[in-house]
Design a protein around this motif. Structure first.
Motif, PDB file in Angstrom:
ATOM      1  N   MET A 125       0.781  -1.175  -0.115  1.00  0.00           N
ATOM      2  CA  MET A 125      -0.118   0.078   0.285  1.00  0.00           C
ATOM      3  C   MET A 125       0.926   1.309  -0.045  1.00  0.00           C
ATOM      4  N   LYS A 177       1.073   5.102   0.405  1.00  0.00           N
ATOM      5  CA  LYS A 177       0.352   6.181   1.361  1.00  0.00           C
ATOM      6  C   LYS A 177       1.010   7.639   0.915  1.00  0.00           C
ATOM      7  N   ARG A 226       0.122  12.208   0.334  1.00  0.00           N
ATOM      8  CA  ARG A 226      -0.824  13.287   0.323  1.00  0.00           C
ATOM      9  C   ARG A 226      -1.101  13.997  -1.083  1.00  0.00           C
ATOM     10  N   LYS A 274      -5.153  12.837   2.624  1.00  0.00           N
ATOM     11  CA  LYS A 274      -4.364  11.616   2.640  1.00  0.00           C
ATOM     12  C   LYS A 274      -4.933  10.641   1.834  1.00  0.00           C
ATOM     13  N   LEU A 275      -3.779   9.965   0.922  1.00  0.00           N
ATOM     14  CA  LEU A 275      -4.441   9.088  -0.118  1.00  0.00           C
ATOM     15  C   LEU A 275      -3.569   7.572  -0.134  1.00  0.00           C
ATOM     16  N   ALA A 276      -4.291   6.738  -0.250  1.00  0.00           N
ATOM     17  CA  ALA A 276      -3.567   5.426  -0.100  1.00  0.00           C
ATOM     18  C   ALA A 276      -4.177   4.642  -1.534  1.00  0.00           C
ATOM     19  N   SER A 315      -2.993   1.018  -3.944  1.00  0.00           N
ATOM     20  CA  SER A 315      -2.499  -0.546  -3.831  1.00  0.00           C
ATOM     21  C   SER A 315      -0.958  -0.325  -4.607  1.00  0.00           C
ATOM     22  N   SER A 322       5.847   5.131  -0.548  1.00  0.00           N
ATOM     23  CA  SER A 322       5.068   6.072   0.450  1.00  0.00           C
ATOM     24  C   SER A 322       5.727   7.219   0.737  1.00  0.00           C
ATOM     25  N   SER A 324       5.069   9.457   2.993  1.00  0.00           N
ATOM     26  CA  SER A 324       5.420   9.426   4.260  1.00  0.00           C
ATOM     27  C   SER A 324       6.530   8.960   4.744  1.00  0.00           C
TER      28      SER A 324
END
Length: 191
Positions: free
Chosen positions: A1, A3, A5, A12-14, A16, A39, A41
């Motif tokens: 996943m 993650k 922004r 905040k978005l996620a 696959s 990601s 973050s």
């Protein structure tokens, strides 16, 4: 996943792992976003840190990376993050410019208001000065007419005094026979 922004609104978005480099729309602002390979973050702090010289009026903010993790990134990952970082920096710059623009518009509106107020005050002062000037001119004209009348009166008095003095001189220099000396008249009466 993965993650990250939204660079436009911060949502905040996620996505696959299959969505790497795909273009998606933000769920909040509908801005198109390229999904980063990892990601964001994981490599950057979640909240941007404000520079000590920046104010809360939309000035640019600095995002500090995690130096330990950034150093371990492969070159391809860094290359994939560069467009995201550039977009993020551009968005922050545009937000700062909009905030500065709003501040300038507010300042201009205030200056326009003050200028109109000043013009109104100047107009009132000018009207007052013009009224006083007209009153002074009227008073000056009145005093000039009074002065002219007094000068004419003085000339008339001087002419009359001159005529009286002339008659007195003529009377003194006139024939002696018609003239009676009061001393002599008093002497004759006593005798």
């Amino acid at each position: 996943m993965i993650k990250f922004r939204c660079l436009n609104c911060g949502q905040k978005l996620a996505v696959s792992d299959d969505g790497i480099n795909a273009v998606i729309s933000c769920t909040n602002c509908r801005e198109p976003i390229v999904v980063p390979p990892y990601s964001v973050s994981d490599y950057f702090s979640a909240e941007p840190l404000q520079h000590s010289g920046a104010s809360n009026r939309g000035d640019l903010e600095l995002v500090q990376g995690n130096p330990e993790r950034i150093g371990n990134l492969p070159a391809t990952m860094r290359a994939a993050l560069i467009p995201q970082l550039a977009r993020m920096m551009m968005n922050r710059l545009v937000q700062a410019l909009f905030a500065q623009r709003e501040s300038l518009i507010d300042t201009q509106a205030e200056a326009t208001r003050r200028m109109a107020e000043l013009e109104e005050r100047i107009g009132r002062a000018q009207t007052t000065v013009e009224r006083r000037f007209a009153a002074y001119e009227g008073r000056i004209a009145e005093l000039e007419s009074q002065l002219t009348a007094k000068e004419e009166e003085n000339r008339e008095l001087m002419r009359v005094n001159f005529q009286l003095a002339k008659k007195a001189l003529e009377a003194e220099s006139g024939p002696q026979t018609a003239r009676v000396n009061l001393r002599d008249a008093g002497f004759l009466l006593r005798a």
